[in-house]
Design a protein around this motif. Sequence first.
Motif, PDB file in Angstrom:
ATOM      1  N   ILE A  33       0.645  -1.575  -0.375  1.00 36.37           N
ATOM      2  CA  ILE A  33       0.572   0.345   0.166  1.00 36.37           C
ATOM      3  C   ILE A  33       0.527   1.391   0.160  1.00 36.37           C
ATOM      4  CG2 ILE A  33      -1.353   1.667   1.421  1.00 36.37           C
ATOM      5  CD1 ILE A  33      -2.956  -1.309   2.349  1.00 36.37           C
ATOM      6  N   THR A  61      -7.584   0.061   8.102  1.00 38.84           N
ATOM      7  CA  THR A  61      -8.584  -1.293   7.558  1.00 38.84           C
ATOM      8  C   THR A  61      -8.745  -2.898   7.510  1.00 38.84           C
ATOM      9  OG1 THR A  61      -9.552   1.396   6.652  1.00 38.84           O
ATOM     10  CG2 THR A  61     -10.316  -0.775   6.136  1.00 38.84           C
ATOM     11  N   GLN A  69      -5.306   2.954   6.010  1.00 40.93           N
ATOM     12  CA  GLN A  69      -5.798   2.107   5.146  1.00 40.93           C
ATOM     13  C   GLN A  69      -5.286   0.533   4.823  1.00 40.93           C
ATOM     14  OE1 GLN A  69      -5.185   2.222   0.389  1.00 40.93           O
ATOM     15  NE2 GLN A  69      -4.286   4.557   0.746  1.00 40.93           N
ATOM     16  N   ASN A  96      -1.676   8.038   4.996  1.00 36.21           N
ATOM     17  CA  ASN A  96      -2.850   6.916   3.919  1.00 36.21           C
ATOM     18  C   ASN A  96      -3.007   5.985   4.183  1.00 36.21           C
ATOM     19  OD1 ASN A  96      -4.527   9.815   3.375  1.00 36.21           O
ATOM     20  ND2 ASN A  96      -3.417  10.311   1.047  1.00 36.21           N
ATOM     21  N   SER A 151      -4.640  -1.937  -7.815  1.00 37.98           N
ATOM     22  CA  SER A 151      -5.234  -1.437  -6.759  1.00 37.98           C
ATOM     23  C   SER A 151      -6.242  -1.159  -7.497  1.00 37.98           C
ATOM     24  CB  SER A 151      -5.443  -0.132  -5.478  1.00 37.98           C
ATOM     25  OG  SER A 151      -6.648   0.576  -5.653  1.00 37.98           O
TER      26      SER A 151
END
Length: 428
Positions: free
Chosen positions: A63, A278, A275, A271, A110
Amino acid sequence: MSISYFWVFILLLTAGTPVVFALLIGPGVSLMLDGNEVFFSALLTRLYSGMNSFPLMAVPFFILAGELMNQGGITQSIVRFSQTLIGHYRGGLAQVNILSSVLFAGLSGSAVADTSALGKMLIPAMEENGYSRRFAAAVTAASSVIGPIIPPSGIMILYAFIMNVSVAGMFLAGITPGLLICAGLMIVTSRISKKRNYPVANQKATWYERGSALKTSFLPLLTPVILLGGIVLGVFTPTEAAAAAAGYALIVTLFVTNTLKFDKLPHILVNAAVQSGTILLLVGSAVTFAWIITVSGMADMLAEQIVGITDNVLLLLLIINLFLFAIGMFLDAGPAILILGPVLAPIFISLGIDPLHFAVIMCVNLTVGLATPPMGLVLFVAASVSGEKTENIAYEMLPFLAVEALVIFIITYFPAVTMTLPRLFGFA
């Protein structure tokens, strides 16, 4: 334990409860109803152990690498390079959109990031050049599903973790389906562009222009090569490869291309952390839910029900594909994989389907669901970026969805399409 937790889970999802909480509250309520509150601690232990995994550390690093590349302005160089290659054909900007999605997939993995980054740049450009806004948004949304299929893929890492399948094998197995979707979308785009007389670029790019564009995008495009090559050749574990990709992305964007400024780093890190948090919480709750499904006997019950439909494996694959396609319309690919993977995969593996083959079928099918109405996430992102109504984009996407459904059919009934590369490198 009774299976009341399942109906509580469904009820909570229907009511719009976030998936993470539905996964945890369902079993919790079931334990209370059964008078087994003493097992609450077991739920919490499973939740923690589900997140406390070294292989799962690959997720936040991937990520972070994607965020660095995206925020580092790599999108522009990828689009420019794609345009020098195929921008001179009719419907060239639409084709550039698709090719850019393939190249961007190797950096972000993504679909949402793909839709947002490329959509902001290409949808207005396509509209200015005579394309309808709904078509531009549809092409962006349809091609963005390539992102989680071509490595590196976040959902494949999640599946590999929860089902103990080789990450490298899944990455290799995803390459051909991703390229097939790309080719199919390009063919459909070409036919639509000719029918609607969409524009052609003024002139074909020279080899010098192509070389110049490649020069600016070469180092970022090396990211998936280094990553996948390192894993396949045994240089990295997937987690180490993810960390290397993040470090490489940081060096390239900060010091080589100079497209990222230090003052952006805190925002990027926040950020990536949000992410990652989560996703990890989702993984932990899904592992807990999968454990509950196993100990309650529901997995065995479901297996008996599915096998009882027919003893024809090919027909069962068709049924499960239709089921997954329907699930993908309403549930994001990540949660769907974490919830359904432990339930469905053992059934089909017991019927003789290769674990890697079924993994790719499931991942590709649910990924296509990201662009499928009524709840496809990338549809809403494309609508937000373009300002076009979701229903208009969905209607324009029908030919593209037909192509993606055809690819799902091909990879389902012709296993060699996905399994050749993993077998070639000894992962299957």
